[in-house]
Design an enzyme around this catalytic site. Structure first.
Site, PDB file in Angstrom:
ATOM      1  N   ARG A  37      -0.939  11.229 -16.574  1.00 44.02           N
ATOM      2  CA  ARG A  37      -1.156  11.404 -15.143  1.00 44.02           C
ATOM      3  C   ARG A  37      -0.145  10.540 -14.403  1.00 44.02           C
ATOM      4  O   ARG A  37      -0.139   9.314 -14.559  1.00 44.02           O
ATOM      5  CB  ARG A  37      -2.582  11.009 -14.753  1.00 44.02           C
ATOM      6  CG  ARG A  37      -2.834  11.184 -13.263  1.00 44.02           C
ATOM      7  CD  ARG A  37      -4.155  10.613 -12.810  1.00 44.02           C
ATOM      8  NE  ARG A  37      -4.183  10.630 -11.344  1.00 44.02           N
ATOM      9  CZ  ARG A  37      -4.827   9.760 -10.587  1.00 44.02           C
ATOM     10  NH1 ARG A  37      -5.526   8.781 -11.130  1.00 44.02           N
ATOM     11  NH2 ARG A  37      -4.787   9.862  -9.275  1.00 44.02           N
TER      12      ARG A  37
ATOM     13  N   GLU B  23      -9.056   7.410 -13.818  1.00 42.37           N
ATOM     14  CA  GLU B  23      -8.638   6.005 -13.978  1.00 42.37           C
ATOM     15  C   GLU B  23      -9.810   5.183 -14.458  1.00 42.37           C
ATOM     16  O   GLU B  23     -10.931   5.338 -13.978  1.00 42.37           O
ATOM     17  CB  GLU B  23      -8.138   5.384 -12.659  1.00 42.37           C
ATOM     18  CG  GLU B  23      -6.780   5.845 -12.191  1.00 42.37           C
ATOM     19  CD  GLU B  23      -6.330   5.143 -10.919  1.00 42.37           C
ATOM     20  OE1 GLU B  23      -6.753   3.990 -10.696  1.00 42.37           O
ATOM     21  OE2 GLU B  23      -5.569   5.756 -10.157  1.00 42.37           O
TER      22      GLU B  23
ATOM     23  N   TYR C 156     -13.989   1.334 -11.991  1.00 40.79           N
ATOM     24  CA  TYR C 156     -13.562   0.043 -12.506  1.00 40.79           C
ATOM     25  C   TYR C 156     -14.677  -0.985 -12.599  1.00 40.79           C
ATOM     26  O   TYR C 156     -14.666  -1.829 -13.481  1.00 40.79           O
ATOM     27  CB  TYR C 156     -12.449  -0.534 -11.613  1.00 40.79           C
ATOM     28  CG  TYR C 156     -11.122   0.167 -11.749  1.00 40.79           C
ATOM     29  CD1 TYR C 156     -10.186  -0.233 -12.686  1.00 40.79           C
ATOM     30  CD2 TYR C 156     -10.817   1.258 -10.936  1.00 40.79           C
ATOM     31  CE1 TYR C 156      -8.960   0.407 -12.815  1.00 40.79           C
ATOM     32  CE2 TYR C 156      -9.593   1.910 -11.052  1.00 40.79           C
ATOM     33  CZ  TYR C 156      -8.675   1.488 -11.994  1.00 40.79           C
ATOM     34  OH  TYR C 156      -7.466   2.130 -12.120  1.00 40.79           O
TER      35      TYR C 156
ATOM     36  N   HIS D 100      -0.143   9.270  -3.793  1.00 35.61           N
ATOM     37  CA  HIS D 100      -0.718   8.023  -4.286  1.00 35.61           C
ATOM     38  C   HIS D 100      -0.224   6.876  -3.394  1.00 35.61           C
ATOM     39  O   HIS D 100       0.528   6.000  -3.836  1.00 35.61           O
ATOM     40  CB  HIS D 100      -0.332   7.799  -5.750  1.00 35.61           C
ATOM     41  CG  HIS D 100      -1.207   6.826  -6.468  1.00 35.61           C
ATOM     42  ND1 HIS D 100      -1.878   7.126  -7.627  1.00 35.61           N
ATOM     43  CD2 HIS D 100      -1.521   5.541  -6.191  1.00 35.61           C
ATOM     44  CE1 HIS D 100      -2.566   6.076  -8.041  1.00 35.61           C
ATOM     45  NE2 HIS D 100      -2.352   5.096  -7.176  1.00 35.61           N
TER      46      HIS D 100
ATOM     47  N   GLN E  59       4.518   2.364  -7.999  1.00 37.69           N
ATOM     48  CA  GLN E  59       4.189   1.224  -8.850  1.00 37.69           C
ATOM     49  C   GLN E  59       5.138   1.062 -10.031  1.00 37.69           C
ATOM     50  O   GLN E  59       5.266  -0.033 -10.568  1.00 37.69           O
ATOM     51  CB  GLN E  59       2.749   1.347  -9.357  1.00 37.69           C
ATOM     52  CG  GLN E  59       1.719   1.214  -8.249  1.00 37.69           C
ATOM     53  CD  GLN E  59       0.313   1.342  -8.766  1.00 37.69           C
ATOM     54  OE1 GLN E  59      -0.227   2.434  -8.872  1.00 37.69           O
ATOM     55  NE2 GLN E  59      -0.297   0.223  -9.108  1.00 37.69           N
TER      56      GLN E  59
ATOM     57  N   ASN F 209      -5.005  10.597  -4.310  1.00 33.30           N
ATOM     58  CA  ASN F 209      -5.642   9.541  -5.077  1.00 33.30           C
ATOM     59  C   ASN F 209      -6.412   8.612  -4.141  1.00 33.30           C
ATOM     60  O   ASN F 209      -5.847   8.060  -3.200  1.00 33.30           O
ATOM     61  CB  ASN F 209      -4.605   8.711  -5.838  1.00 33.30           C
ATOM     62  CG  ASN F 209      -5.261   7.634  -6.677  1.00 33.30           C
ATOM     63  OD1 ASN F 209      -5.899   7.916  -7.684  1.00 33.30           O
ATOM     64  ND2 ASN F 209      -5.125   6.376  -6.256  1.00 33.30           N
ATOM     65  N   GLU F 210      -7.704   8.490  -4.386  1.00 35.75           N
ATOM     66  CA  GLU F 210      -8.560   7.522  -3.700  1.00 35.75           C
ATOM     67  C   GLU F 210      -8.327   7.478  -2.191  1.00 35.75           C
ATOM     68  O   GLU F 210      -7.868   6.459  -1.645  1.00 35.75           O
ATOM     69  CB  GLU F 210      -8.347   6.123  -4.303  1.00 35.75           C
ATOM     70  CG  GLU F 210      -8.675   6.061  -5.776  1.00 35.75           C
ATOM     71  CD  GLU F 210      -8.583   4.658  -6.360  1.00 35.75           C
ATOM     72  OE1 GLU F 210      -9.236   4.418  -7.384  1.00 35.75           O
ATOM     73  OE2 GLU F 210      -7.871   3.807  -5.784  1.00 35.75           O
TER      74      GLU F 210
ATOM     75  N   ASN G 236     -12.362   7.865 -10.486  1.00 39.42           N
ATOM     76  CA  ASN G 236     -11.778   6.576 -10.848  1.00 39.42           C
ATOM     77  C   ASN G 236     -12.885   5.529 -10.808  1.00 39.42           C
ATOM     78  O   ASN G 236     -13.603   5.425  -9.804  1.00 39.42           O
ATOM     79  CB  ASN G 236     -10.684   6.162  -9.856  1.00 39.42           C
ATOM     80  CG  ASN G 236      -9.468   7.073  -9.892  1.00 39.42           C
ATOM     81  OD1 ASN G 236      -9.386   7.987 -10.707  1.00 39.42           O
ATOM     82  ND2 ASN G 236      -8.527   6.816  -9.004  1.00 39.42           N
TER      83      ASN G 236
END
Length: 472
Positions: free
Chosen positions: A75, A375, A308, A120, A17, A164-165, A306
């Site tokens: 991170r 996150e 949101y 990730h 990213q 990650n996720e 994480n």
């Protein structure tokens, strides 16, 4: 309303990213390099991560902002193909390894704690050509990769995230519009998750046996979960909300954090029944061996979460390829409440109480394990006066403190997402999660701190929410 002095505040990014330099200094091709090249139409603005924030070259500037704002921790993720261009330990790229040495050393020089995410979403394309996360051999390749990371960086890095996720690895295999751009049916969901859990357990046991005594680090896996609330107070809706959490968080958490290990029993029963009714000879949810259950159970030093957004839940489902058809198995209809404020991403609404709800769930289900929020954040339009983001973080941090002080949830850290505006996968550069603005029209990728950066500066000086004024 103050956080403990030893509470860790961090900020997060990921390699694809922000790094750019997609083919620089020996880096190999990953699945997002391939997707963005071959299918730009799958990305909302037809962009890619070839340059992104150019953090490969500008990491010192990123660290300046981390230190200036006052964060304790950073991170970030390692690009697997930057250090192993084909994904294979037989082909090591020393220049890539040196890059992360420099990044880690710069963080430590500035008294910022590094937390490394090993994976990730940016799988080496060569491994994807062999089946990627559908191939059980991925566990062996991931173990070799992790071993190299521990060996190279473990004396300096004490916080690790394996994956990650993992739940969001799945859409790339079923939607056709996310890397690796496959379009498979529902058994793929559970095979991918199964291999991710085996990989995580293998890495934890590797570290435990080979490195932990000397390096004394901590390892977890970053699991995503929304908050899930019953649409009404009816028994059916309450049970639907519980099932949504089971099929979202506990799918991955139960094998790791529960006393018994393995998948949640409700999940096992429902998928087994559905599989039989579909005329299958075996369940779509794979079985762990007894040894695998033992290896995965207890493979944690903390719970990495994480979070949101939130949903209202009721029985029923809508077929949704983006969720890998999982809605059909869990038999839950997910909706937003009309009163929850919109964000500028369709999948996220603001309901801070959901943050507290999921933390209490983790406390009750998993013996109040230490939780690190890895996150939490919101996308806001590209201007610098991001008062909406400031308000979002403030309200979610309030609920976090309520969970800690009133519910006695054992939360040890909080990571804001994201340090920088960045490439947001199939959404491209339109969503802006950064507390530092990046001008993607500028070849130099100029960085400018937003208003929310000032909010965090105030918070990190006092650690006291009651002393901060916010503007809605």
């Amino acid at each position: 309303m103050a956080f403990p002095q030893n509470f860790i505040f961090g900020c997060a990014t990921s390699a694809y990213q922000i790094e750019g330099a997609w083919n620089t200094d020996g880096k190999g091709e990953n699945i997002w390099d391939r997707l963005a090249r071959d299918h730009p139409e799958f990305i909302d603005d037809r962009s890619n991560g070839n340059i992104a924030c150019d953090s490969y070259h500008k990491y010192k500037e990123d660290i300046f902002h981390l230190k200036d704002i006052g964060f304790d921790m950073y991170r970030f993720s390692i690009s697997w193909t930057r250090i192993l261009p084909t994904g294979d330990i037989a082909n090591i790229n020393e220049v890539g390894l040196q890059h992360y040495d420099s990044l880690i050393d710069e963080l430590l020089k500035n008294n910022i704690i590094p937390m490394i995410t090993m994976y990730h979403f940016d799988l080496p394309q060569k491994l994807q050509d062999m089946g990627g996360w559908l191939n059980p051999l991925i566990v062996d390749y991931f173990e070799d990769y992790a071993d190299l990371l521990f060996k190279r960086y473990g004396d300096k890095v004490k916080w690790w995230i394996t994956l990650n996720e993992p739940k969001f690895i799945i859409p790339g295999y079923v939607t056709g519009k996310s890397a690796p751009s496959l379009r498979l049916d529902s058994p793929a969901n559970y095979i991918i998750a199964h291999n991710c859990l085996k990989a995580h357990g293998r890495i934890f046991r590797l570290y435990e046996k080979k490195y932990k005594i000397q390096q004394r680090g901590k390892i977890s896996i970053a699991l995503p979960s929304d908050g899930f609330f019953p649409r009404t107070f009816s028994k059916d809706d309450v049970e639907a909300a519980d099932r949504a959490t089971l099929f979202t968080l506990d799918w991955f958490a139960h094998p790791i954090y529960s006393k018994d290990g393995d998948y949640p029993e409700v999940m096992r029963q429902m998928i087994d029944i559905n599989s039989k009714n579909e005329g299958r000879n075996r369940s779509r949810l794979p079985q762990f061996t007894a040894e695998e259950i033992r290896d995965i159970k207890g493979s944690f030093d903390f719970f990495a979460l994480n979070h949101y957004s939130s949903y209202l839940c009721s029985p029923g489902y809508k077929l949704d390829r983006n969720r890998g058809f999982i809605n059909q198995d869990m038999n839950v209809k997910l909706e937003f409440a009309a009163s929850w404020p919109y964000t500028n991403t369709a999948w996220q609404r603001v309901w801070p109480e959901g943050f507290r709800q999921i933390l209490v769930w983790i406390k009750n289900q998993y013996d109040n394990v230490p939780v690190f929020i890895t996150e939490n954040g919101v996308s806001v339009s590209g201007n610098l006066n991001d008062t909406f983001r400031e308000s979002y973080h403030h309200s979610y941090l309030q609920q976090l403190l309520f969970a800690m002080k009133e519910d006695k949830c054992n939360v040890i850290g909080y990571t804001a997402y994201s340090l920088l505006d960045a490439f947001e996968w199939t959404h491209g550069y339109k969503p802006r999660y950064g507390i530092v603005h990046v001008d993607f029209t500028d070849p130099e990728r100029k960085r400018t701190q937003k208003r929310s950066a000032s909010y965090f500066k105030q918070l990190l000086k006092t650690r006291d929410l009651s002393k901060i004024e916010t503007k809605n």
